[in-house]
Write a protein that holds these residues in place. Structure first.
Motif, PDB file in Angstrom:
ATOM      1  N   SER A   1       1.029  -1.044   0.104  1.00 17.46           N
ATOM      2  CA  SER A   1       0.024  -0.114  -0.047  1.00 17.46           C
ATOM      3  C   SER A   1       0.948   1.152   0.012  1.00 17.46           C
ATOM      4  CB  SER A   1      -0.893   0.170   1.269  1.00 17.46           C
ATOM      5  OG  SER A   1      -1.720  -1.132   1.263  1.00 17.46           O
ATOM      6  N   TRP A   2       2.015   1.416  -0.925  1.00 15.08           N
ATOM      7  CA  TRP A   2       2.651   2.515  -1.074  1.00 15.08           C
ATOM      8  C   TRP A   2       1.980   3.813  -1.337  1.00 15.08           C
ATOM      9  CZ3 TRP A   2       1.939   4.790  -5.613  1.00 15.08           C
ATOM     10  CH2 TRP A   2       1.475   4.165  -6.643  1.00 15.08           C
ATOM     11  N   TRP A   3       0.887   3.744  -2.084  1.00 17.77           N
ATOM     12  CA  TRP A   3       0.336   5.073  -2.213  1.00 17.77           C
ATOM     13  C   TRP A   3      -0.264   5.872  -0.965  1.00 17.77           C
ATOM     14  CZ3 TRP A   3      -1.792   0.492  -3.220  1.00 17.77           C
ATOM     15  CH2 TRP A   3      -2.790  -0.151  -2.282  1.00 17.77           C
ATOM     16  N   ILE A   4      -0.268   5.314   0.199  1.00 15.60           N
ATOM     17  CA  ILE A   4      -0.815   5.917   1.218  1.00 15.60           C
ATOM     18  C   ILE A   4       0.214   7.050   1.714  1.00 15.60           C
ATOM     19  CG2 ILE A   4      -1.509   5.816   3.551  1.00 15.60           C
ATOM     20  CD1 ILE A   4      -2.350   3.034   3.232  1.00 15.60           C
ATOM     21  N   THR A   5       1.593   6.684   1.427  1.00 12.09           N
ATOM     22  CA  THR A   5       2.620   7.740   1.624  1.00 12.09           C
ATOM     23  C   THR A   5       3.210   8.448   0.321  1.00 12.09           C
ATOM     24  OG1 THR A   5       3.401   6.441   3.640  1.00 12.09           O
ATOM     25  CG2 THR A   5       5.323   7.664   2.378  1.00 12.09           C
ATOM     26  N   ALA A   6       3.221   7.739  -0.538  1.00 12.04           N
ATOM     27  CA  ALA A   6       3.771   8.314  -1.780  1.00 12.04           C
ATOM     28  C   ALA A   6       3.230   9.470  -2.239  1.00 12.04           C
ATOM     29  CB  ALA A   6       3.913   7.083  -2.992  1.00 12.04           C
ATOM     30  N   ILE A   7       1.578   9.216  -2.472  1.00  8.16           N
ATOM     31  CA  ILE A   7       0.943  10.419  -3.040  1.00  8.16           C
ATOM     32  C   ILE A   7       1.012  11.754  -2.263  1.00  8.16           C
ATOM     33  CG2 ILE A   7      -1.348  11.110  -3.807  1.00  8.16           C
ATOM     34  CD1 ILE A   7      -1.597   8.181  -4.674  1.00  8.16           C
ATOM     35  N   PRO A   8       0.702  11.733  -1.023  1.00 11.04           N
ATOM     36  CA  PRO A   8       0.904  12.816  -0.016  1.00 11.04           C
ATOM     37  C   PRO A   8       2.290  13.259  -0.006  1.00 11.04           C
ATOM     38  CG  PRO A   8      -0.197  11.142   1.043  1.00 11.04           C
ATOM     39  CD  PRO A   8       0.121  10.580  -0.210  1.00 11.04           C
ATOM     40  N   GLY A   9       3.389  12.513  -0.228  1.00  8.79           N
ATOM     41  CA  GLY A   9       4.770  12.786  -0.291  1.00  8.79           C
ATOM     42  C   GLY A   9       5.029  13.606  -1.544  1.00  8.79           C
ATOM     43  N   VAL A  10       4.339  13.281  -2.559  1.00  6.02           N
ATOM     44  CA  VAL A  10       4.503  13.974  -3.811  1.00  6.02           C
ATOM     45  C   VAL A  10       4.206  15.378  -3.751  1.00  6.02           C
ATOM     46  CG1 VAL A  10       3.914  13.953  -6.272  1.00  6.02           C
ATOM     47  CG2 VAL A  10       4.845  11.731  -5.240  1.00  6.02           C
ATOM     48  N   VAL A  11       2.870  15.422  -3.263  1.00  6.14           N
ATOM     49  CA  VAL A  11       2.157  16.873  -3.074  1.00  6.14           C
ATOM     50  C   VAL A  11       3.116  17.757  -2.306  1.00  6.14           C
ATOM     51  CG1 VAL A  11       0.221  17.933  -2.166  1.00  6.14           C
ATOM     52  CG2 VAL A  11       0.011  15.593  -3.492  1.00  6.14           C
ATOM     53  N   LEU A  12       3.533  17.056  -1.127  1.00  3.88           N
ATOM     54  CA  LEU A  12       4.315  17.815  -0.161  1.00  3.88           C
ATOM     55  C   LEU A  12       5.747  18.357  -1.074  1.00  3.88           C
ATOM     56  CD1 LEU A  12       5.039  19.118   2.558  1.00  3.88           C
ATOM     57  CD2 LEU A  12       6.202  16.999   3.043  1.00  3.88           C
ATOM     58  N   VAL A  13       6.261  17.630  -1.823  1.00  5.29           N
ATOM     59  CA  VAL A  13       7.292  17.929  -2.620  1.00  5.29           C
ATOM     60  C   VAL A  13       7.324  18.855  -3.365  1.00  5.29           C
ATOM     61  CG1 VAL A  13       8.963  17.156  -4.221  1.00  5.29           C
ATOM     62  CG2 VAL A  13       8.780  15.687  -2.195  1.00  5.29           C
ATOM     63  N   VAL A  14       6.138  18.863  -4.345  1.00  7.68           N
ATOM     64  CA  VAL A  14       5.782  19.759  -5.421  1.00  7.68           C
ATOM     65  C   VAL A  14       5.315  21.038  -4.617  1.00  7.68           C
ATOM     66  CG1 VAL A  14       3.818  20.297  -7.099  1.00  7.68           C
ATOM     67  CG2 VAL A  14       4.980  17.973  -7.063  1.00  7.68           C
ATOM     68  N   LEU A  15       4.664  21.185  -3.553  1.00  9.35           N
ATOM     69  CA  LEU A  15       4.310  22.339  -3.023  1.00  9.35           C
ATOM     70  C   LEU A  15       5.441  23.105  -2.393  1.00  9.35           C
ATOM     71  CD1 LEU A  15       2.059  24.113  -1.754  1.00  9.35           C
ATOM     72  CD2 LEU A  15       1.847  22.601   0.357  1.00  9.35           C
ATOM     73  N   VAL A  16       6.212  22.611  -1.830  1.00  7.35           N
ATOM     74  CA  VAL A  16       7.681  23.120  -1.184  1.00  7.35           C
ATOM     75  C   VAL A  16       8.576  23.671  -2.257  1.00  7.35           C
ATOM     76  CG1 VAL A  16       9.681  22.752   0.044  1.00  7.35           C
ATOM     77  CG2 VAL A  16       7.446  21.876   0.922  1.00  7.35           C
ATOM     78  N   LEU A  17       8.671  22.801  -3.499  1.00  5.81           N
ATOM     79  CA  LEU A  17       9.312  23.130  -4.759  1.00  5.81           C
ATOM     80  C   LEU A  17       8.987  24.286  -5.120  1.00  5.81           C
ATOM     81  CD1 LEU A  17      11.728  22.494  -6.614  1.00  5.81           C
ATOM     82  CD2 LEU A  17      10.169  21.131  -7.889  1.00  5.81           C
ATOM     83  N   VAL A  18       7.435  24.560  -5.444  1.00  2.33           N
ATOM     84  CA  VAL A  18       7.223  25.707  -6.212  1.00  2.33           C
ATOM     85  C   VAL A  18       7.105  27.004  -5.505  1.00  2.33           C
ATOM     86  CG1 VAL A  18       5.597  24.284  -7.854  1.00  2.33           C
ATOM     87  CG2 VAL A  18       4.650  25.239  -5.581  1.00  2.33           C
ATOM     88  N   ILE A  19       7.138  26.728  -4.003  1.00  2.00           N
ATOM     89  CA  ILE A  19       7.214  28.013  -3.085  1.00  2.00           C
ATOM     90  C   ILE A  19       8.785  28.331  -3.230  1.00  2.00           C
ATOM     91  CG2 ILE A  19       7.488  28.670  -0.607  1.00  2.00           C
ATOM     92  CD1 ILE A  19       4.678  26.783  -0.149  1.00  2.00           C
ATOM     93  N   ASN A  20       9.575  27.404  -3.191  1.00  2.00           N
ATOM     94  CA  ASN A  20      11.037  27.789  -3.143  1.00  2.00           C
ATOM     95  C   ASN A  20      11.524  28.413  -4.497  1.00  2.00           C
ATOM     96  OD1 ASN A  20      12.163  27.211  -0.593  1.00  2.00           O
ATOM     97  ND2 ASN A  20      12.106  24.932  -1.136  1.00  2.00           N
ATOM     98  N   LEU A  21      10.836  27.876  -5.702  1.00  4.55           N
ATOM     99  CA  LEU A  21      11.139  28.606  -6.753  1.00  4.55           C
ATOM    100  C   LEU A  21      11.073  30.020  -7.031  1.00  4.55           C
ATOM    101  CD1 LEU A  21      10.335  25.644  -9.162  1.00  4.55           C
ATOM    102  CD2 LEU A  21      12.733  26.523  -8.975  1.00  4.55           C
TER     103      LEU A  21
END
Length: 314
Positions: free
Chosen positions: A278-298
């Motif tokens: 059940s990797w999606w329980i962690t992977a999908i929120p993790g991707v959202v967190l990475v994208v959110l932080v990345l665009v704010i830093n950019l």
């Protein structure tokens, strides 16, 4: 009637669009893409009660028998759960929307607290100077010698032991905002102090003193507006840092409880299920967190370059 009076005055939006910041933004595809992605995430998170098909806070809409359903592109998925479900049977799409809203709220409120404390201390330290300046900056140095996570872990662990898990879970949002906000105020204080030291020697400050304006008015009405450029840059970066700090603390079990999902608590709750399939329980929120932080830093990097007179040639 003169010709100048017949010329229509450009609107505020037109002035912003044609300004240096507006021109730089339009010509920077990375900044445009980052702003669009951030706006989409923020709007969807803000409208979570309207967009989300389920309410993860409502026990009546949660069925443990629906736990660990995969996303719709994997065999065994249920069509009503777009991104699958977590270990508690909550719809992961709905939970991510609510969790993103909570993470953004904690990040923005924590940065607001940092700014209020840091700007106030920086203004007083730089304008007054002397022993008070030395005292406040030594306090900032001591604060900077400890990492945010270390201070937060100690404070939150003590708070959890003092108030109990139930009370701590009820007020976890306020504890997180307070500890992240108080831990990072020196970033603002040192930057504002450096700007004040340069600004208070200029002629407009001397003119304000001659006119009889008090120190508070000079600091707030005259010096502070000329110190906003570095404050905007710091705030952008600090929002991303605050979101990461909240996620890290929630992952360690010292942040938001599983009943109040944030991106960090979602990643934490699904971490034990990564190797069970059940990797999606962690992977999908993790991707959202990475994208959110990345665009704010950019966006923060772009804003830093635009507002830096050494890099910006007009």
């Amino acid at each position: 009637m003169s010709i100048l009076n017949t010329i229509p005055r450009p609107s505020r939006w037109s002035r912003i669009k044609e300004s240096n910041i507006g021109y730089s933004f339009r010509k920077n595809p990375v900044a445009v893409a980052s702003m669009c992605i951030f706006a989409i995430i923020a709007i969807m998170a803000l409208l979570a009660p309207v967009i989300a098909p389920f309410d993860p806070y409502d026990p009546a809409q949660i069925d443990i028998m629906n736990s660990e359903y995969p996303p719709i592109w994997i065999d065994g998925a249920v069509p009503q759960f777009l991104l699958g479900t977590d270990d508690q049977g909550r719809d992961l799409w709905s939970t991510i929307l609510y969790g993103t809203r909570l993470s953004l709220m904690i990040g923005l409120c924590a940065v607001t607290l940092q700014a209020v404390l840091g700007i106030s201390i920086g203004l007083i330290s730089g304008y007054v100077g002397g022993r008070l300046d030395s005292l406040l900056m030594r306090m900032a140095d001591i604060q900077l010698s400890f990492s945010t996570l270390m201070v937060a872990i100690i404070f939150l662990a003590v708070a959890q032991a003092m108030f109990g898990s139930e009370t701590f879970s009820q007020y976890a949002v306020y504890f997180l905002i307070a500890v992240i906000g108080v831990s990072e105020w020196p970033q603002y204080a040192r930057t504002v102090r450096a700007t004040v030291l340069a600004e208070k020697k200029k002629e407009y400050v001397d003119s304000a003193r001659v006119l009889g304006f008090g120190p508070l008015r000079i600091m707030v009405r005259h010096i502070l507006p000329n110190s906003l450029s570095p404050i905007f840059v710091i705030s952008t970066v600090q929002v991303a840092n605050a979101i990461i700090s909240e996620a890290s603390l929630s992952f360690l079990g010292l942040g938001m409880p599983p009943s109040q999902p944030s991106l960090g608590s979602l990643i934490s709750s699904g971490f034990d299920y990564i190797f069970s399939g059940s990797w999606w329980i962690t992977a999908i929120p993790g991707v959202v967190l990475v994208v959110l932080v990345l665009v704010i830093n950019l966006l923060g990097d772009w804003l830093r370059d635009v507002l830096n007179p050494k890099l910006n040639k007009g």
